[in-house]
Design a protein around this motif. Structure first.
Motif, short mmCIF file in Angstrom:
data_model
loop_
_atom_site.label_atom_id
_atom_site.label_comp_id
_atom_site.label_asym_id
_atom_site.label_seq_id
_atom_site.Cartn_x
_atom_site.Cartn_y
_atom_site.Cartn_z
N ASN A 1 0.82 -1.22 0.00
CA ASN A 1 0.00 0.00 0.00
C ASN A 1 0.85 1.26 0.00
N PHE A 2 2.05 1.21 -0.62
CA PHE A 2 2.94 2.38 -0.50
C PHE A 2 2.37 3.60 -1.21
N VAL A 3 1.63 3.41 -2.31
CA VAL A 3 1.02 4.56 -3.00
C VAL A 3 -0.01 5.24 -2.09
N LEU A 4 -0.83 4.41 -1.45
CA LEU A 4 -1.83 4.94 -0.52
C LEU A 4 -1.18 5.65 0.66
N ILE A 5 -0.08 5.10 1.17
CA ILE A 5 0.61 5.70 2.32
C ILE A 5 1.17 7.07 1.96
N TYR A 6 1.75 7.21 0.76
CA TYR A 6 2.26 8.52 0.35
C TYR A 6 1.13 9.53 0.21
N GLU A 7 -0.04 9.08 -0.26
CA GLU A 7 -1.20 9.97 -0.33
C GLU A 7 -1.59 10.45 1.07
N LEU A 8 -1.61 9.51 2.02
CA LEU A 8 -1.96 9.87 3.39
C LEU A 8 -0.96 10.84 3.99
N LEU A 9 0.34 10.59 3.75
CA LEU A 9 1.38 11.48 4.29
C LEU A 9 1.27 12.88 3.68
N VAL B 1 -9.63 10.10 10.42
CA VAL B 1 -9.76 9.05 9.40
C VAL B 1 -11.06 9.20 8.62
N GLY B 2 -12.13 9.62 9.32
CA GLY B 2 -13.41 9.80 8.64
C GLY B 2 -13.34 10.82 7.52
N ILE B 3 -12.60 11.92 7.76
CA ILE B 3 -12.45 12.94 6.72
C ILE B 3 -11.54 12.42 5.61
N LEU B 4 -10.45 11.76 5.97
CA LEU B 4 -9.51 11.26 4.96
C LEU B 4 -10.18 10.28 4.01
N LYS B 5 -11.08 9.46 4.54
CA LYS B 5 -11.72 8.44 3.70
C LYS B 5 -12.72 9.02 2.71
N THR B 6 -13.10 10.29 2.89
CA THR B 6 -14.03 10.88 1.93
C THR B 6 -13.35 11.23 0.61
N PHE B 7 -12.02 11.44 0.62
CA PHE B 7 -11.36 11.78 -0.64
C PHE B 7 -10.11 10.96 -0.91
N GLY C 1 -8.67 4.98 -5.60
CA GLY C 1 -8.18 6.23 -6.17
C GLY C 1 -9.19 7.33 -5.94
N ILE C 2 -8.85 8.52 -6.44
CA ILE C 2 -9.72 9.67 -6.23
C ILE C 2 -10.88 9.62 -7.22
N LYS C 3 -12.11 9.69 -6.70
CA LYS C 3 -13.27 9.67 -7.58
C LYS C 3 -13.61 11.09 -8.02
N SER C 4 -14.18 11.23 -9.19
CA SER C 4 -14.57 12.55 -9.69
C SER C 4 -15.79 13.03 -8.92
N THR C 5 -15.80 14.31 -8.59
CA THR C 5 -16.89 14.86 -7.78
C THR C 5 -17.51 16.06 -8.50
N THR C 6 -18.78 16.32 -8.20
CA THR C 6 -19.46 17.50 -8.74
C THR C 6 -19.05 18.73 -7.93
N ARG C 7 -19.43 19.90 -8.43
CA ARG C 7 -19.11 21.14 -7.73
C ARG C 7 -19.75 21.16 -6.33
N GLU C 8 -20.99 20.63 -6.23
CA GLU C 8 -21.68 20.60 -4.94
C GLU C 8 -20.95 19.70 -3.94
N GLU C 9 -20.48 18.53 -4.42
CA GLU C 9 -19.75 17.62 -3.54
C GLU C 9 -18.42 18.21 -3.11
#
Length: 468
Positions: free
Chosen positions: A139-147, A161-167, A172-180
């Motif tokens: 999970n090294f790619v994920l760990i660098y994202e977290l760092l 963690v709850g906030i981190l898991k939203t994005f 990977g990063i999901k595409s979001t609308t302007r409202e999200e």
């Protein structure tokens, strides 16, 4: 955002404002309040670097070898959590077969650094379970994202963690609308970062678990040598909107109320209270209200979370008492009798009861006789294990054992380790009771009466021992 040139004057004012702030908060040699780490490194047990993240220019690659030589490969075991090598501070901890080290060349706050490391480890566990070399490599790619998200230029940013898991997701990063995007920005930077807006449930429920661990050391004569209870209040929140919750318990501080409360004396006479020695609340609890009004009010995170931790040492109800009797018959025989008494209400039942009776290493054979449950001698553990599935309150049962010993030339007397036990009972041994649990959500129009609430009490054994 994108600057189209129409607000250049405003942008210039903003740059002047930021420059003034940076000037005011410039760190001098005498100020350490704003100093933070220069890098984070993760090593395996051999000293090989698995993750390397440098945040400041004053940390070079040479520090990697310094930590490996002086800590991981040190001739003597390093017991201190902070090691200074060549004017560089290493704040380190070991999880499984992995070393995690935060590095700084400045005099930063050690407690804050270890709090950051604990949050970092907590996010790793939440994302990919156990922390070991294989999980770090996978999970090294994920760990660098977290760092990148959790620390910026050596300063902690988003550690929930709850906030981190939203994005940050496994896919990977999901595409979001302007409202999200606006909703996410509000959650990260707003005052209520632990809960997002727009949560909806068909049925509003609130589940509360009071979980306690009882720790006891009792003498063979029945005198309590030390006892304390460490408890946790775990809440599972399935509520719509942004509800305001109020939680009350029968501790002395809450029952006596704020200074000058006219109803305090009446509450003290009608309701039994407990004395909590220390407690620790979740970040959602409004501490200012607790200090002034003695009430615990909060907007809960969605799902399961730990509302509070507490510890108490007075007026603890001990669910079980062990009465041991050990008699030595010559040098080759021991007679052991253990009586187990339950000290709670007859309508309640204790479960998962296990009594561990130590035996000498020279034991050659054991004959057992027990009134209830099953008993077995385990030579690998040098102990008799007595298991009872269920036991009602105010009951008594006993076990007898004849232990044959091998003849030994060793004149050293057996030191008689304490008898320990495990159990689970459906009440709070500290005496803690939930007085009320109220929910208000004026925007969505549901109230306390429309919410389904459940409260459960469970006490388990911690270190529960009786000397023989």
């Amino acid at each position: 955002g994108v600057n189209d040139g129409s607000n250049s004057d405003t942008q210039a004012q903003r740059w002047k404002w930021w420059a003034a702030i940076i000037k005011d908060f410039h760190i001098s040699d005498k100020e350490s309040a704003f100093r933070m780490i220069g890098g984070i490194f993760i090593y395996n047990h051999k000293g090989e670097v698995l993750i390397s993240k440098i945040y400041r220019d004053d940390i070079g690659r040479s520090v990697i070898d310094a930590f490996r030589v002086n800590v991981i490969h040190a001739r003597q075991q390093v017991r201190k959590p902070v090691t200074n090598i060549a004017r560089t501070s290493f704040f380190h901890t070991k999880r499984g077969n992995v070393w995690i080290a935060a590095v700084s060349r400045q005099n930063c706050n050690a407690a804050m650094v270890f709090e950051l490391i604990n949050h970092l480890c907590g996010s790793f566990v939440s994302y990919f379970g156990k922390i070991n070399e294989d999980s770090i490599k996978n999970n090294f790619v994920l760990i660098y994202e977290l760092l990148d998200e959790m620390v910026d230029f050596g300063y902690p940013q988003k550690t929930d963690v709850g906030i981190l898991k939203t994005f940050i997701t496994q896919q990977g990063i999901k595409s979001t609308t302007r409202e999200e995007q606006n909703q996410l920005t509000s959650q990260v930077t707003g005052q209520i970062g632990w809960r997002r807006e727009g949560i909806k449930y068909r049925r509003n429920e609130l589940l509360l678990d009071v979980l306690e661990n009882v720790n006891l050391l009792m003498s063979a004569q029945g005198q309590v040598l030390s006892v304390h209870v460490s408890g946790r209040v775990i809440m599972k929140s399935y509520l719509s909107g942004m509800p305001e919750c109020k939680f009350g318990m029968n501790d002395k501080v809450s029952v006596e109320g704020a200074p000058g409360d006219p109803n305090a004396e009446r509450r003290k006479l009608t309701k039994p209270t407990i004395a909590i020695d220390d407690c620790n609340f979740h970040q959602c609890v409004r501490l200012s209200k607790y200090e002034t009004e003695r009430s615990i009010s909060f907007i809960p995170p969605d799902g399961e979370f730990e509302l509070m931790k507490y510890r108490t040492t007075k007026d603890i109800s001990l669910p079980f008492r062990i009465i041991p009797l050990v008699r030595e018959v010559g040098r080759t025989k021991l007679e052991v009798k253990v009586v187990l008494k339950s000290n709670y209400k007859p309508q309640l039942f204790g479960q998962k009861i296990e009594v561990r009776i130590p035996t000498p290493k020279s034991c050659s054979g054991v004959q057992l006789l027990c009134q209830k449950g099953k008993a077995k001698y385990k030579s690998s553990e040098n102990a008799i294990l007595w298991k009872i599935k269920r036991m009602a309150g105010m009951k008594e049962c006993q076990i007898s054992a004849e232990i044959e010993l091998l003849p030994s030339s060793d004149k050293k007397k057996w030191n008689r380790p304490p008898i320990s036990m495990n159990f689970e009972v459906p009440f709070a041994c500290s005496g803690l009771k939930v007085r009320y649990l109220k929910v208000f959500e004026p925007k969505l129009g549901y109230s306390d009466q429309d919410t389904i609430k459940w409260v459960r009490y469970i006490s388990k054994s911690g270190s529960y021992e009786t000397r023989t």
